[in-house]
Each structure stands twice: as structure tokens, then as C-alpha cells.
Design a protein around this motif. Structure first.
Motif, PDB file in Angstrom:
ATOM      1  N   TRP A 289      17.072  -4.241   0.667  1.00 54.59           N
ATOM      2  CA  TRP A 289      15.299  -4.122   0.585  1.00 54.59           C
ATOM      3  C   TRP A 289      14.564  -4.379  -1.112  1.00 54.59           C
ATOM      4  CZ3 TRP A 289      12.372  -0.280   1.969  1.00 54.59           C
ATOM      5  CH2 TRP A 289      11.996   0.073   0.942  1.00 54.59           C
ATOM      6  N   HIS A 290      14.881  -4.951  -1.750  1.00 57.02           N
ATOM      7  CA  HIS A 290      13.989  -5.921  -2.556  1.00 57.02           C
ATOM      8  C   HIS A 290      13.437  -6.745  -1.547  1.00 57.02           C
ATOM      9  CE1 HIS A 290      15.997  -4.754  -6.647  1.00 57.02           C
ATOM     10  NE2 HIS A 290      15.413  -3.549  -6.485  1.00 57.02           N
ATOM     11  N   SER A 291      14.498  -7.059  -1.293  1.00 55.50           N
ATOM     12  CA  SER A 291      12.689  -9.101  -0.157  1.00 55.50           C
ATOM     13  C   SER A 291      12.365  -8.099   0.786  1.00 55.50           C
ATOM     14  CB  SER A 291      14.237  -9.028   0.255  1.00 55.50           C
ATOM     15  OG  SER A 291      13.727  -9.836   1.562  1.00 55.50           O
ATOM     16  N   TYR A 292      12.814  -6.799   1.400  1.00 49.58           N
ATOM     17  CA  TYR A 292      12.209  -6.379   2.669  1.00 49.58           C
ATOM     18  C   TYR A 292      10.388  -5.152   1.695  1.00 49.58           C
ATOM     19  CZ  TYR A 292      10.262  -2.538   6.027  1.00 49.58           C
ATOM     20  OH  TYR A 292      10.046  -1.882   6.719  1.00 49.58           O
ATOM     21  N   HIS A 293      11.245  -5.049   0.701  1.00 50.19           N
ATOM     22  CA  HIS A 293       9.785  -4.874  -0.183  1.00 50.19           C
ATOM     23  C   HIS A 293       8.651  -5.178  -0.899  1.00 50.19           C
ATOM     24  CE1 HIS A 293       7.669  -1.964  -3.363  1.00 50.19           C
ATOM     25  NE2 HIS A 293       8.321  -0.701  -2.812  1.00 50.19           N
ATOM     26  N   ALA A 294       9.215  -5.966  -0.878  1.00 55.78           N
ATOM     27  CA  ALA A 294       8.388  -6.823  -2.001  1.00 55.78           C
ATOM     28  C   ALA A 294       7.698  -7.635  -0.555  1.00 55.78           C
ATOM     29  CB  ALA A 294       8.975  -8.350  -2.822  1.00 55.78           C
ATOM     30  N   GLN A 295       7.941  -8.223   0.439  1.00 58.43           N
ATOM     31  CA  GLN A 295       7.132  -8.763   1.362  1.00 58.43           C
ATOM     32  C   GLN A 295       5.965  -8.156   2.470  1.00 58.43           C
ATOM     33  OE1 GLN A 295       7.717 -11.573   2.082  1.00 58.43           O
ATOM     34  NE2 GLN A 295       6.968 -12.555   4.443  1.00 58.43           N
ATOM     35  N   CYS A 296       6.575  -6.498   1.867  1.00 58.57           N
ATOM     36  CA  CYS A 296       6.141  -5.402   3.427  1.00 58.57           C
ATOM     37  C   CYS A 296       4.916  -4.925   2.072  1.00 58.57           C
ATOM     38  CB  CYS A 296       7.077  -4.107   2.896  1.00 58.57           C
ATOM     39  SG  CYS A 296       7.774  -3.802   4.639  1.00 58.57           S
ATOM     40  N   LEU A 297       4.826  -5.736   0.650  1.00 58.67           N
ATOM     41  CA  LEU A 297       3.876  -5.323   0.033  1.00 58.67           C
ATOM     42  C   LEU A 297       3.152  -6.191   0.624  1.00 58.67           C
ATOM     43  CD1 LEU A 297       3.573  -3.103  -2.339  1.00 58.67           C
ATOM     44  CD2 LEU A 297       4.629  -4.545  -4.116  1.00 58.67           C
ATOM     45  N   ARG A 298       3.785  -7.599   0.529  1.00 55.40           N
ATOM     46  CA  ARG A 298       2.560  -8.362  -0.107  1.00 55.40           C
ATOM     47  C   ARG A 298       1.612  -8.549   1.381  1.00 55.40           C
ATOM     48  NH1 ARG A 298       1.875 -13.412   2.182  1.00 55.40           N
ATOM     49  NH2 ARG A 298       4.260 -13.655   3.586  1.00 55.40           N
ATOM     50  N   THR A 303      -3.849  -5.663   4.742  1.00 51.19           N
ATOM     51  CA  THR A 303      -4.597  -5.422   6.093  1.00 51.19           C
ATOM     52  C   THR A 303      -6.200  -4.606   5.961  1.00 51.19           C
ATOM     53  OG1 THR A 303      -4.859  -2.820   6.879  1.00 51.19           O
ATOM     54  CG2 THR A 303      -4.652  -2.809   4.687  1.00 51.19           C
ATOM     55  N   PRO A 304      -6.540  -5.267   6.779  1.00 54.63           N
ATOM     56  CA  PRO A 304      -7.892  -5.150   7.361  1.00 54.63           C
ATOM     57  C   PRO A 304      -9.030  -3.408   7.302  1.00 54.63           C
ATOM     58  CG  PRO A 304      -7.082  -5.715   9.308  1.00 54.63           C
ATOM     59  CD  PRO A 304      -6.265  -5.582   8.701  1.00 54.63           C
ATOM     60  N   ASP A 305      -7.742  -2.171   6.923  1.00 55.74           N
ATOM     61  CA  ASP A 305      -8.737  -0.783   6.438  1.00 55.74           C
ATOM     62  C   ASP A 305      -7.495  -0.839   5.614  1.00 55.74           C
ATOM     63  OD1 ASP A 305      -8.041   1.381   6.521  1.00 55.74           O
ATOM     64  OD2 ASP A 305      -6.944   1.445   8.276  1.00 55.74           O
ATOM     65  N   PRO A 306      -9.330  -0.442   5.398  1.00 60.58           N
ATOM     66  CA  PRO A 306      -9.296  -0.345   3.625  1.00 60.58           C
ATOM     67  C   PRO A 306      -8.426   1.116   3.383  1.00 60.58           C
ATOM     68  CG  PRO A 306     -11.354   0.300   4.282  1.00 60.58           C
ATOM     69  CD  PRO A 306     -10.550  -0.388   6.031  1.00 60.58           C
ATOM     70  N   ALA A 307      -8.497   2.265   4.450  1.00 60.53           N
ATOM     71  CA  ALA A 307      -8.043   3.977   3.635  1.00 60.53           C
ATOM     72  C   ALA A 307      -6.464   3.071   3.771  1.00 60.53           C
ATOM     73  CB  ALA A 307      -7.691   3.544   4.426  1.00 60.53           C
ATOM     74  N   LEU A 308      -6.197   1.940   3.747  1.00 62.00           N
ATOM     75  CA  LEU A 308      -4.526   1.399   4.026  1.00 62.00           C
ATOM     76  C   LEU A 308      -3.563   0.361   2.723  1.00 62.00           C
ATOM     77  CD1 LEU A 308      -3.407   1.341   7.598  1.00 62.00           C
ATOM     78  CD2 LEU A 308      -3.586   3.500   5.961  1.00 62.00           C
ATOM     79  N   ALA A 309      -5.146   0.344   1.769  1.00 60.57           N
ATOM     80  CA  ALA A 309      -5.532  -1.510   1.380  1.00 60.57           C
ATOM     81  C   ALA A 309      -4.379  -0.933  -0.308  1.00 60.57           C
ATOM     82  CB  ALA A 309      -5.992  -2.278   1.450  1.00 60.57           C
ATOM     83  N   ALA A 310      -4.647   0.249  -0.293  1.00 62.83           N
ATOM     84  CA  ALA A 310      -4.865   0.827  -1.702  1.00 62.83           C
ATOM     85  C   ALA A 310      -3.241   1.137  -2.605  1.00 62.83           C
ATOM     86  CB  ALA A 310      -4.860   1.826  -2.328  1.00 62.83           C
ATOM     87  N   PRO A 311      -2.819   0.459  -3.105  1.00 60.22           N
ATOM     88  CA  PRO A 311      -1.443  -0.159  -4.091  1.00 60.22           C
ATOM     89  C   PRO A 311      -0.732   1.415  -3.849  1.00 60.22           C
ATOM     90  CG  PRO A 311      -2.984  -1.621  -4.501  1.00 60.22           C
ATOM     91  CD  PRO A 311      -3.920  -0.943  -4.085  1.00 60.22           C
ATOM     92  N   GLU A 312      -1.349   1.652  -3.994  1.00 58.92           N
ATOM     93  CA  GLU A 312      -0.442   3.207  -4.579  1.00 58.92           C
ATOM     94  C   GLU A 312      -0.457   3.829  -3.093  1.00 58.92           C
ATOM     95  OE1 GLU A 312      -3.625   2.382  -7.664  1.00 58.92           O
ATOM     96  OE2 GLU A 312      -3.885   2.722  -5.718  1.00 58.92           O
ATOM     97  N   LEU A 318       6.199   2.843   1.248  1.00 60.88           N
ATOM     98  CA  LEU A 318       7.324   2.943   1.642  1.00 60.88           C
ATOM     99  C   LEU A 318       8.389   3.292   0.778  1.00 60.88           C
ATOM    100  CD1 LEU A 318       6.531  -1.366   0.320  1.00 60.88           C
ATOM    101  CD2 LEU A 318       7.370  -0.766   2.420  1.00 60.88           C
ATOM    102  N   GLN A 319       8.259   4.503  -0.126  1.00 61.55           N
ATOM    103  CA  GLN A 319       8.911   5.028  -1.056  1.00 61.55           C
ATOM    104  C   GLN A 319       9.653   5.256   0.426  1.00 61.55           C
ATOM    105  OE1 GLN A 319      10.735   5.071  -3.372  1.00 61.55           O
ATOM    106  NE2 GLN A 319      11.750   7.230  -2.553  1.00 61.55           N
ATOM    107  N   ARG A 320       9.134   6.356   1.682  1.00 60.73           N
ATOM    108  CA  ARG A 320       9.376   6.881   2.437  1.00 60.73           C
ATOM    109  C   ARG A 320      10.139   6.271   3.436  1.00 60.73           C
ATOM    110  NH1 ARG A 320       4.068   8.770   5.157  1.00 60.73           N
ATOM    111  NH2 ARG A 320       2.853   7.585   3.283  1.00 60.73           N
ATOM    112  N   VAL A 321       9.757   5.316   4.019  1.00 62.31           N
ATOM    113  CA  VAL A 321      10.745   4.069   4.647  1.00 62.31           C
ATOM    114  C   VAL A 321      11.660   4.008   3.978  1.00 62.31           C
ATOM    115  CG1 VAL A 321      10.762   1.718   5.374  1.00 62.31           C
ATOM    116  CG2 VAL A 321       8.663   2.589   5.299  1.00 62.31           C
ATOM    117  N   TRP A 322      12.116   4.077   2.480  1.00 60.52           N
ATOM    118  CA  TRP A 322      12.885   4.210   2.514  1.00 60.52           C
ATOM    119  C   TRP A 322      14.178   5.069   2.285  1.00 60.52           C
ATOM    120  CZ3 TRP A 322      17.105   1.498  -0.286  1.00 60.52           C
ATOM    121  CH2 TRP A 322      17.835   2.142  -1.139  1.00 60.52           C
TER     122      TRP A 322
END
Length: 394
Positions: A289-298, A303-312, A318-322
């Protein structure tokens, strides 16, 4: 055009000789090595050489059942295309497709004879410490690159059509979310845990949660999934990992792939009488999970979509994926305990008393994950598993 026929080892040799363009004077030998439920698999190599080629052919029915359950051969094309797509973004961890013949429903794959099936390694008590983190990287790479974090609306909808796999994903829907939660004729329920199974079948609150997971599986097309990522679909060696067998792939919720592999690690956890090995499985899940989360976050931040780029937003996503992963893990654990297809981790246990105890633990753990998926973070899951490990030790 080639005409379809069911291969024997001589056909496999001929296919390799033709597609790999080998010298006609080179001697080849072939043997069937497949032990799966759907296909036949051959290894073709030169005598005395450890590595050669793998020939995988889709049969027009489910192999473990026979001609009474017909199945599309087009799954070979879908699998080849999924592996090629995944290989673009995670070549280090995806088995290489060398050739595909759609008429013969045959795929030529790289030979991974120098690796071993992860499930078998776990059964033998071997520990490949790098494997969970490597698998997390693989999943993050193939998920994000096939998702709307990388594709625009038209691109993702086009990909969803290209990789549509309705027949096999309908089988997944049945064996994950329908059969195990009723007294279905396909179920394989040990008499010793029949009462436990019947309690699950009567649990309406559980069925409501499973209905939500089933609906999301059908409708939440987030990424191009592997679709059957258990420990038997992962090959490992020291510092190396390769994912195979993607015929059940298609677009679905990211948490499904993650949940299936977590569940198979938990099934091995339930089978262990050794506290250190149970702790290893807990650590494996954490590393995954830590590996998946870190890589997904990076990757998602790019993303080229600014609406999806916010870290929040990415963290919330990713919390919903978990949470999805925990629910799907629960379904996988239950279906591998009382459904049509079990796992060797528990089924091959020699002590019948311990085996029954492990089956009961698996059913209880599966139910808990489904019912508590939206309440358990990674630390809480680890605490729960450690508590179960301590109780087992007593």
C-alpha cells in the motif's frame, strides 16, 4: 489465415518455430505446463536449455469445467492487448508479449522459468522482501496511466471500448459478488464450515455492502485492471517480479486489483501457524500500500487536468481507493473460502482442525473487511491483524 485448432505440444513447437523465426535445423522440445482453470500453456525450448518460449492458447470453454461452460476465445486478444498496454508503462514488471495470433487464440510470451510463482514461494516459506513494493509500483503505473489522471474524456472512453471484456468480467461479477453470498450450486463449501457459510448467506447487512461493491465493479471504470491479480499471477525471484495472466482484465475500480492481491496475502496469513510468517504478511500488505500510494501520488500530480492535480483531491481519491480495496479484499477472501475456486494456502493444509480454524478465520476476516472498509485506515488494519495473530498464537 490460420484456422483454429486446439494445440498439442507439436503444434506449440511449430508455432514457436514459425513466429520466432528459428533456424529449421534447431531442435525444439515442448511440454504442457499449464495448471490453470481456463487455458492450456506450453513451454518450448531447445533440449538442455532452461529457457525458451511460453505458448498460451485460449480454449473455447472453461478448461477446469469442460465444454458445458463455453467461453469466448477472444479473451486471448484482450489479454495480449492488456499486457502490451501495461507493458508500455511498467515493462519491468509485466511479462513480455512476443507475438499474438488472433485466429489461433495463441499468445507467445517470454519464458519466466528463472522465476517462481509467488503463491508457491509463500507456501514454501520463502520471503521476497522486494515483491510487495514492486507490485505496488506496477499497479500504480498501469492504473494511473490508463485513468483520467492521464487520459482526457475521449481518450478514456475510447480505451474502455477497446478493452471491453464483458464475458470474462461477467464471470468475475458472478464468482465474486453473487455465488459466495447464496447457496449456489457452483460453491465449494466444506461440511465443517457449512453453518458459517449459511450465516453469511442470511446476513442482509453484508449483502447490502456487497451489492454496492458489485455495482461499482460494473460501473466505476477508473482504470485498465489486471482483473485477477492473485499471488498465482505474480512471478518472483530475488529483486525481480513479473505479472502474468491478464485475461480477466478490463476497465474497473482501481481498488479491485489492489484488494484481490491484499486478500491473497491475507489468505496466506490465515493459513500460517508461525507468528513471524503472519507478521511478514502484515508487513507485505503495508509495503504494497505504501508503495502504491506514493507512486500514485507522484504520477497523479503530473496530470494535465488542473482540476485533478490538487494534492488534497489526490489524497482524498486514494483514500477511497483504499476503502474500495478493503471491500474487494473481503469478497475475494470469502469467495476463495466457500466459492468455486479456492487457494492452496488453506486447501492444502495437512491438519484438518487447523484447516477448519483457518477457513473460519478467513470468513470472519472477509466479512469484517467488507463491513468496516470505510472505517479502517492502514494503521487500524495492521492493529486488527496483529491482534488476530496474537489470538491465534494463544
Amino acid at each position: 489465415m490460420s484456422q483454429y485448432r486446439i494445440f498439442n505440444h507439436e503444434d506449440a513447437i511449430g508455432y514457436v518455430r514459425q513466429t520466432a523465426r528459428l533456424d529449421p535445423d534447431v531442435t525444439l522440445q515442448g511440454e504442457e505446463i499449464g495448471d490453470g482453470n481456463l487455458n492450456q500453456v506450453f513451454k518450448v525450448c531447445q533440449p538442455g536449455k532452461a529457457k525458451g518460449f511460453i505458448v498460451k492458447q485460449a480454449l473455447p470453454y472453461i478448461r477446469c469445467i469442460g465444454e458445458s461452460w463455453p467461453l469466448t476465445r477472444d479473451r486471448a486478444r484482450i489479454e495480449a492487448e492488456i499486457l502490451l498496454y501495461h507493458g508500455q508503462y511498467s515493462p519491468e514488471y509485466t511479462v513480455a508479449v512476443l507475438h499474438h495470433d488472433p485466429a489461433l487464440s495463441v499468445i507467445l510470451l517470454e519464458d519466466l522459468s528463472d522465476l517462481q510463482v509467488w503463491r508457491q514461494a509463500l507456501l514454501e516459506g520463502q520471503h521476497f522482501a522486494d515483491a510487495p513494493a514492486q507490485l505496488g509500483i506496477y499497479l500504480a503505473q498501469v492504473h494511473v496511466h490508463s485513468s483520467d489522471f492521464r487520459l482526457d474524456y475521449l481518450g478514456q472512453r475510447t480505451a474502455q471500448l477497446q478493452f471491453a471484456n464483458p464475458e470474462l468480467m461477467a464471470i468475475s461479477e458472478a464468482v465474486y459478488f453473487v455465488d459466495p453470498f447464496c447457496d449456489h450450486e457452483r460453491n465449494n463449501v466444506a461440511p465443517e464450515i457449512r453453518d458459517d457459510a449459511e450465516q453469511l448467506w442470511a446476513d442482509q447487512a453484508l449483502k447490502l455492502r456487497v451489492a454496492r461493491l458489485k455495482h461499482d465493479f460494473r460501473c466505476k471504470g477508473q482504470a485498465l485492471l489486471h482483473g485477477d491479480l492473485h499471488t498465482g499471477s505474480v512471478m518472483v525471484a530475488a529483486g525481480r517480479l513479473k505479472v502474468i495472466d491478464a485475461e480477466f482484465g478490463g476497465y474497473g475500480p482501481m481498488g479491485f486489483d489492489l484488494g484481490v492481491i491484499i486478500a491473497n496475502l491475507l489468505l496466506n496469513f490465515c493459513s500460517q501457524s508461525s507468528a513471524p510468517r503472519r507478521l511478514q504478511r502484515i508487513q507485505d500488505i503495508s509495503a504494497l500500500w505504501h508503495s502504491y500510494h506514493a507512486q500514485c501520488l507522484r504520477l497523479a500530480r503530473e496530470t494535465p487536468d488542473p482540476a485533478l492535480a490538487a494534492p488534497e483531491y489526490i489524497n482524498d481519491f486514494l483514500q477511497r481507493v483504499w476503502q474500495d480495496a478493503l471491500g474487494y479484499a473481503g469478497c475475494e477472501i470469502i469467495r476463495r473460502t466457500i466459492g468455486v475456486a479456492h487457494v492452496a494456502d488453506i486447501d492444502n493444509m495437512a491438519d484438518p482442525v487447523q484447516k477448519t480454524a483457518s477457513q473460519r478465520q478467513a470468513l470472519a476476516l472477509g466479512r469484517m473487511l467488507i463491513m468496516s472498509a470505510d472505517q479502517l485506515d492502514e494503521a487500524q488494519l495492521e492493529k486488527t491483524l496483529l491482534q488476530q495473530s496474537t489470538e491465534t498464537e494463544r
